[in-house]
Design a protein around this motif. Structure first.
Motif, PDB file in Angstrom:
ATOM      1  N   ASP A 129      46.467  26.390  15.143  1.00  0.00           N
ATOM      2  CA  ASP A 129      46.601  26.419  16.593  1.00  0.00           C
ATOM      3  C   ASP A 129      46.658  25.015  17.167  1.00  0.00           C
ATOM      4  OD1 ASP A 129      46.571  29.219  16.738  1.00  0.00           O
ATOM      5  OD2 ASP A 129      44.375  29.270  16.716  1.00  0.00           O
ATOM      6  N   LYS A 148      41.491  37.196  16.737  1.00  0.00           N
ATOM      7  CA  LYS A 148      42.129  37.198  18.048  1.00  0.00           C
ATOM      8  C   LYS A 148      42.694  38.587  18.315  1.00  0.00           C
ATOM      9  CE  LYS A 148      45.469  34.615  20.831  1.00  0.00           C
ATOM     10  NZ  LYS A 148      46.410  33.472  20.856  1.00  0.00           N
ATOM     11  N   THR A 176      46.905  40.979  17.625  1.00  0.00           N
ATOM     12  CA  THR A 176      47.778  40.334  16.644  1.00  0.00           C
ATOM     13  C   THR A 176      48.558  41.409  15.889  1.00  0.00           C
ATOM     14  OG1 THR A 176      46.031  40.356  14.964  1.00  0.00           O
ATOM     15  CG2 THR A 176      46.176  38.406  16.377  1.00  0.00           C
ATOM     16  N   ARG A 219      43.789  35.170  12.873  1.00  0.00           N
ATOM     17  CA  ARG A 219      43.956  34.219  13.973  1.00  0.00           C
ATOM     18  C   ARG A 219      42.607  33.946  14.634  1.00  0.00           C
ATOM     19  NH1 ARG A 219      48.805  33.854  16.636  1.00  0.00           N
ATOM     20  NH2 ARG A 219      47.778  32.153  17.759  1.00  0.00           N
ATOM     21  N   ASN A 220      42.257  32.680  14.785  1.00  0.00           N
ATOM     22  CA  ASN A 220      41.015  32.230  15.426  1.00  0.00           C
ATOM     23  C   ASN A 220      39.753  32.603  14.656  1.00  0.00           C
ATOM     24  OD1 ASN A 220      42.580  32.761  18.521  1.00  0.00           O
ATOM     25  ND2 ASN A 220      41.848  30.780  17.849  1.00  0.00           N
TER      26      ASN A 220
END
Length: 250
Positions: free
Chosen positions: A52, A157, A160, A192-193
């Motif tokens: 990111d 996240k 997704t 993600r994250n």
């Protein structure tokens, strides 16, 4: 047609992440433009993952295909470094089998997240500064329970497009170094994250906001809203990616 793996590093400070997007400069864009300039053909690269905005990589891998075989890989790497921006550095270029994939063939990825307890003009760009104290022993006890689970929806996240939120954690621990601490985590894949959300939740453990048992319950609830905040990207580094030996050209 020959496929190559490019190993490189970058400081993510001025980039809007890895993946090309219309509203900001990205690492992928710079790498593709530099390769295309040297090879004199349009080159597209596929990265091992998508970091990111603001996230750094000490080791990133991307594959690309080229019509003509690169005869001197060391010399080519030197030329590439002359063209790349100063905050992106190529380490090496390795020929691989034509079906090798930098993302899907990766066996593991390792991330580090750095935190510091005192103000430092030399480290704050690459670490998150906490105030007060953190109970790292308690945070390590909580982190050890990551090995007990596979589904990490609570740290993903929302919305997704992945087919599964299952990951296999191989390492997860805090190491203390004077004023600095680093969270080391290795897994076969990441959401993600995911790392930043895990760190944010462990920080809540270290501050006494939640218990180790609460940390486990958060994972079990499979609800991102129950976990801690996603930590800033500037303190996160992709450190290593491992691959099976048989995808490389002998």
């Amino acid at each position: 047609m020959q496929r190559y793996f490019l190993y490189f590093a970058y400081d993510g400070f001025r980039y809007h992440g890895w993946q090309i997007q219309p509203n900001g400069i990205t690492v992928q864009e710079c790498v593709e433009e530099s390769l295309s300039l040297i090879l004199r053909e349009k080159i597209s690269v596929v990265g091992a993952g998508r970091t990111d905005a603001g996230v750094h990589a000490r080791v990133m891998v991307a594959h690309f295909d080229v019509d003509t075989v690169i005869t001197n890989l060391d010399s080519f790497c030197d030329k590439l470094n002359r063209v790349l921006p100063s905050d992106i550095a190529a380490y090496k270029i390795v020929p691989v089998k034509n079906d090798a994939h930098s993302r899907f063939d990766a066996m593991s990825r390792t991330y580090h997240y750095y935190v510091i307890g005192n103000k430092s003009p030399f480290e704050e760009r690459y670490a998150w500064r906490y105030h007060g104290s953190l109970d790292f022993e308690k945070m390590n006890r909580a982190a050890s329970h990551l090995f007990d689970y596979m589904d990490f929806t609570s740290f993903s996240k929302l919305h997704t497009d992945v087919k599964t939120n299952n990951c296999r954690i191989m390492q997860a621990r805090w190491e203390i170094m004077d004023n600095k601490a680093v969270f080391i985590i290795q897994a076969d894949r990441f959401l993600r994250n995911m790392v930043r959300a895990i760190v944010g939740t462990l920080i809540d453990v270290g501050r006494g906001k939640i218990s180790v048992i609460d940390f486990c319950h958060i994972i079990e609830q499979k609800n991102r809203c129950k976990a801690g905040v996603s930590m800033p990207g500037n303190a996160l580094f992709l450190m290593d990616i491992s691959y099976p030996d048989d995808i490389f050209m002998k």
